[in-house]
Design a protein around this motif. Structure first.
Motif, PDB file in Angstrom:
ATOM      1  N   VAL A 142      -4.536  16.259  11.663  1.00  0.00           N
ATOM      2  CA  VAL A 142      -4.891  15.379  10.589  1.00  0.00           C
ATOM      3  C   VAL A 142      -5.599  14.087  11.138  1.00  0.00           C
ATOM      4  O   VAL A 142      -5.200  13.522  11.821  1.00  0.00           O
ATOM      5  N   LEU A 143      -6.796  13.938  10.461  1.00  0.00           N
ATOM      6  CA  LEU A 143      -7.595  12.874  11.142  1.00  0.00           C
ATOM      7  C   LEU A 143      -7.253  11.686  10.543  1.00  0.00           C
ATOM      8  O   LEU A 143      -7.516  10.530  11.008  1.00  0.00           O
ATOM      9  N   GLY A 144      -6.632  11.485   9.395  1.00  0.00           N
ATOM     10  CA  GLY A 144      -6.526  10.127   8.695  1.00  0.00           C
ATOM     11  C   GLY A 144      -6.275  10.162   7.244  1.00  0.00           C
ATOM     12  O   GLY A 144      -6.150  11.410   6.578  1.00  0.00           O
ATOM     13  N   VAL A 145      -5.980   9.201   6.697  1.00  0.00           N
ATOM     14  CA  VAL A 145      -5.695   8.997   5.366  1.00  0.00           C
ATOM     15  C   VAL A 145      -6.905   8.313   4.383  1.00  0.00           C
ATOM     16  O   VAL A 145      -6.995   7.095   5.074  1.00  0.00           O
ATOM     17  N   GLY A 146      -7.415   8.588   3.381  1.00  0.00           N
ATOM     18  CA  GLY A 146      -8.258   8.132   2.664  1.00  0.00           C
ATOM     19  C   GLY A 146      -7.602   7.296   1.305  1.00  0.00           C
ATOM     20  O   GLY A 146      -7.100   8.148   0.485  1.00  0.00           O
ATOM     21  N   LEU A 147      -7.303   6.049   1.520  1.00  0.00           N
ATOM     22  CA  LEU A 147      -6.611   5.272   0.291  1.00  0.00           C
ATOM     23  C   LEU A 147      -7.608   4.867  -0.629  1.00  0.00           C
ATOM     24  O   LEU A 147      -8.471   4.020  -0.305  1.00  0.00           O
ATOM     25  N   VAL A 148      -7.567   5.405  -1.892  1.00  0.00           N
ATOM     26  CA  VAL A 148      -8.594   4.981  -2.900  1.00  0.00           C
ATOM     27  C   VAL A 148      -8.110   4.402  -4.140  1.00  0.00           C
ATOM     28  O   VAL A 148      -7.066   4.743  -4.469  1.00  0.00           O
ATOM     29  N   SER A 149      -8.669   3.208  -4.494  1.00  0.00           N
ATOM     30  CA  SER A 149      -8.246   2.428  -5.789  1.00  0.00           C
ATOM     31  C   SER A 149      -9.111   1.610  -6.427  1.00  0.00           C
ATOM     32  O   SER A 149     -10.505   1.864  -5.848  1.00  0.00           O
ATOM     33  N   TYR A 150      -8.912   1.037  -7.382  1.00  0.00           N
ATOM     34  CA  TYR A 150      -9.892   0.149  -8.029  1.00  0.00           C
ATOM     35  C   TYR A 150     -10.244  -0.884  -7.104  1.00  0.00           C
ATOM     36  O   TYR A 150      -9.857  -1.307  -6.061  1.00  0.00           O
ATOM     37  N   GLY A 151     -11.192  -1.712  -7.494  1.00  0.00           N
ATOM     38  CA  GLY A 151     -11.975  -3.012  -6.876  1.00  0.00           C
ATOM     39  C   GLY A 151     -11.715  -4.168  -7.505  1.00  0.00           C
ATOM     40  O   GLY A 151     -11.110  -4.023  -8.758  1.00  0.00           O
ATOM     41  N   PRO A 152     -12.187  -5.314  -7.183  1.00  0.00           N
ATOM     42  CA  PRO A 152     -12.956  -5.529  -5.876  1.00  0.00           C
ATOM     43  C   PRO A 152     -12.007  -5.348  -4.466  1.00  0.00           C
ATOM     44  O   PRO A 152     -10.688  -5.500  -4.654  1.00  0.00           O
ATOM     45  N   GLN A 153     -12.507  -4.938  -3.485  1.00  0.00           N
ATOM     46  CA  GLN A 153     -11.694  -4.660  -2.335  1.00  0.00           C
ATOM     47  C   GLN A 153     -12.485  -5.098  -0.983  1.00  0.00           C
ATOM     48  O   GLN A 153     -13.742  -5.118  -1.001  1.00  0.00           O
ATOM     49  N   ASP A 154     -12.051  -5.299   0.009  1.00  0.00           N
ATOM     50  CA  ASP A 154     -12.479  -5.519   1.357  1.00  0.00           C
ATOM     51  C   ASP A 154     -12.127  -4.389   2.258  1.00  0.00           C
ATOM     52  O   ASP A 154     -11.033  -4.180   2.926  1.00  0.00           O
ATOM     53  N   ARG A 155     -13.091  -3.562   2.367  1.00  0.00           N
ATOM     54  CA  ARG A 155     -12.787  -2.377   3.260  1.00  0.00           C
ATOM     55  C   ARG A 155     -12.654  -2.554   4.534  1.00  0.00           C
ATOM     56  O   ARG A 155     -11.897  -1.826   5.126  1.00  0.00           O
ATOM     57  N   ARG A 156     -13.305  -3.512   4.968  1.00  0.00           N
ATOM     58  CA  ARG A 156     -13.181  -3.966   6.704  1.00  0.00           C
ATOM     59  C   ARG A 156     -11.809  -4.068   6.918  1.00  0.00           C
ATOM     60  O   ARG A 156     -11.096  -3.873   7.781  1.00  0.00           O
ATOM     61  N   ALA A 157     -11.107  -5.101   6.195  1.00  0.00           N
ATOM     62  CA  ALA A 157      -9.793  -5.690   6.202  1.00  0.00           C
ATOM     63  C   ALA A 157      -8.812  -4.809   5.785  1.00  0.00           C
ATOM     64  O   ALA A 157      -7.673  -4.829   6.051  1.00  0.00           O
ATOM     65  N   GLY A 158      -9.223  -3.590   4.815  1.00  0.00           N
ATOM     66  CA  GLY A 158      -7.995  -3.051   4.272  1.00  0.00           C
ATOM     67  C   GLY A 158      -7.486  -3.756   3.125  1.00  0.00           C
ATOM     68  O   GLY A 158      -6.072  -3.123   3.036  1.00  0.00           O
TER      69      GLY A 158
END
Length: 419
Positions: A142-158
């Motif tokens: 398993v390479l990882g998890v993609g957690l997707v949600s509505y914005g706005p968001q800071d992808r770098r900081a998670g």
């Protein structure tokens, strides 16, 4: 991952070759050399490396071309897996996909987002663990998890940059905390962007095309993909078409804008209008106090599909507003295709598709230069969750990890971004 000189000196070479193999389904080394412009020796070394990692396998011989039939290579779907998690205001969907992007396991449940994140994320991690166990997926693959949600968001900081559904979610390190709970890297991304890239990975669009995605769940979002990569903008909060203003004199939106599309065409707006329509709420047994707008909207859409005139009028009016947004998207990005994705389109897609296509055909600025097709997502209501898993595959395998200018690396399981 292998560390040959090719991979070390040209990190995208391996990803480029792997992506071409994925898109072609089966392809020869000669065809790979032609497509990439790389030498036969380089292609042979990269393919040998990919086969050594188990990502690629030989797939028999191609059709004769006058000489010796060429050996084909293809992805090994069971070599790697990723997890996609769609965190909606009322619903959570989790999927596990293989290297080809095919769904191998799925679950959904309600209510997580209504909890404070300190309680919700451990429950979410437990659901992911249970799904991987049920699907008998080797966690080492398993390479990882993609957690997707509505914005706005800071992808770098998670972190999410919105106080929805409650103030406790604002600035909370959702990616880091989930990574800690799972022991897996977690990548946070926008649900509409994820839904858009999922179409590319599944081969539903021309890999060279520029296409848009309108995503509708509880809210409305958008994404644009150019030659297989999501258009990010300056902070990865791009193409938020749900918050373009369609009425400069309209009411103020919680986002700070006025007259936002979402407040005229979104499921929550339509449910409120349906409740206020004499007789309609009673016919559909709508609950005026319900917080789960997706369930109430599904009832409205089903009635529209069944021929209820009041319900259909509301859906068609919403579709015309969305048609205006689609025209704006086509005019700004000159797209070839607009994909309709998300659970709300899944229940009323035929009405929306027809009306939006009419608006685009009639009003698009470049309509004499080329047509724009409006099509349903191949991933249906799970488009965002599948897209989240695909973003992990793309980041880890075909982009050679996300580059700094493109956005965030998945948050490692040992990393936390806030107390």
């Amino acid at each position: 991952m292998a560390t040959s000189p090719i991979w070390a000196s040209r990190p995208k070479t391996r990803g480029l070759v792997l992506d071409l193999i994925r898109a072609a389904r089966a392809i020869s080394r000669v065809e790979l050399a032609t497509a990439t412009g790389l030498t036969g020796a380089t292609i042979s070394e990269v393919v040998r490396e990919l086969m050594g990692d188990g990502l690629v396998v030989e797939a028999g011989r191609g059709a004769p071309t006058g000489g010796k039939p060429r050996t084909l290579v293809q992805l090994n779907p069971s070599a790697r897996y990723s997890v996609g998690v769609q965190l909606e205001r009322n619903t959570c969907v989790i999927v596990v996909v293989d290297l080809a992007g095919r769904q191998v396991a799925r679950t959904s449940f309600q209510g997580v987002a209504s909890l404070p994140p300190q309680q919700a994320l451990p429950l979410l991690a437990a659901q992911v663990d249970a799904l991987l166990t049920t699907a008998a997926v080797d966690r080492g693959k398993v390479l990882g998890v993609g957690l997707v949600s509505y914005g706005p968001q800071d992808r770098r900081a998670g972190v999410l940059l919105t106080p929805q559904p409650t103030d406790q979610w604002l600035d909370y390190p959702v990616a880091g905390r989930l990574a800690e709970g799972l022991g897996l890297p977690v990548l946070l991304d926008n649900d509409a962007a994820a839904a858009a890239i999922g179409e590319y990975w599944m081969g539903a669009v021309d890999p060279r095309s520029t296409y848009g995605c309108i995503y509708m769940a509880t809210g409305i979002g958008g994404g644009v993909v150019v030659a297989g990569e999501v258009y990010r903008g300056s902070s990865s909060n791009s193409v938020e078409i749900g918050h373009i203003s369609i009425d400069v004199n309209g009411a103020e939106c919680p986002c700070g804008n006025v007259g936002c599309l979402e407040n005229y065409a979104g499921p929550s707006a339509l449910v409120r209008e349906a409740v206020a329509t004499p007789g309609l709420a009673q016919r559909l047994a709508l609950d005026p106090s319900a917080a789960d707008f997706l369930t109430e909207f599904a009832r409205l859409a089903a009635a529209a599909n069944a021929g209820d005139r009041d319900a259909r009028d509301l859906i068609e009016r919403s579709a015309r507003y969305l048609g205006s947004a689609a025209v704006t998207m086509a005019s700004l990005f000159d797209v070839d295709v607009i994909v309709l994705a998300g659970p709300s389109f899944a229940v009323a897609g035929s009405i929306y598709q027809a009306v939006i296509q009419q608006e685009v055909d009639r009003r698009m600025f470049a309509r004499r230069a080329h047509p724009v097709r409006v099509v349903p997502s191949v991933n249906g209501s799970d488009a965002a969750a599948i897209g989240g898993a695909v973003l992990v595959l793309q980041s880890e395998l075909t982009l050679g990890h996300a580059r700094p200018e493109d956005g965030a690396r998945p948050v490692p399981a040992s990393t936390s971004t806030a107390p």
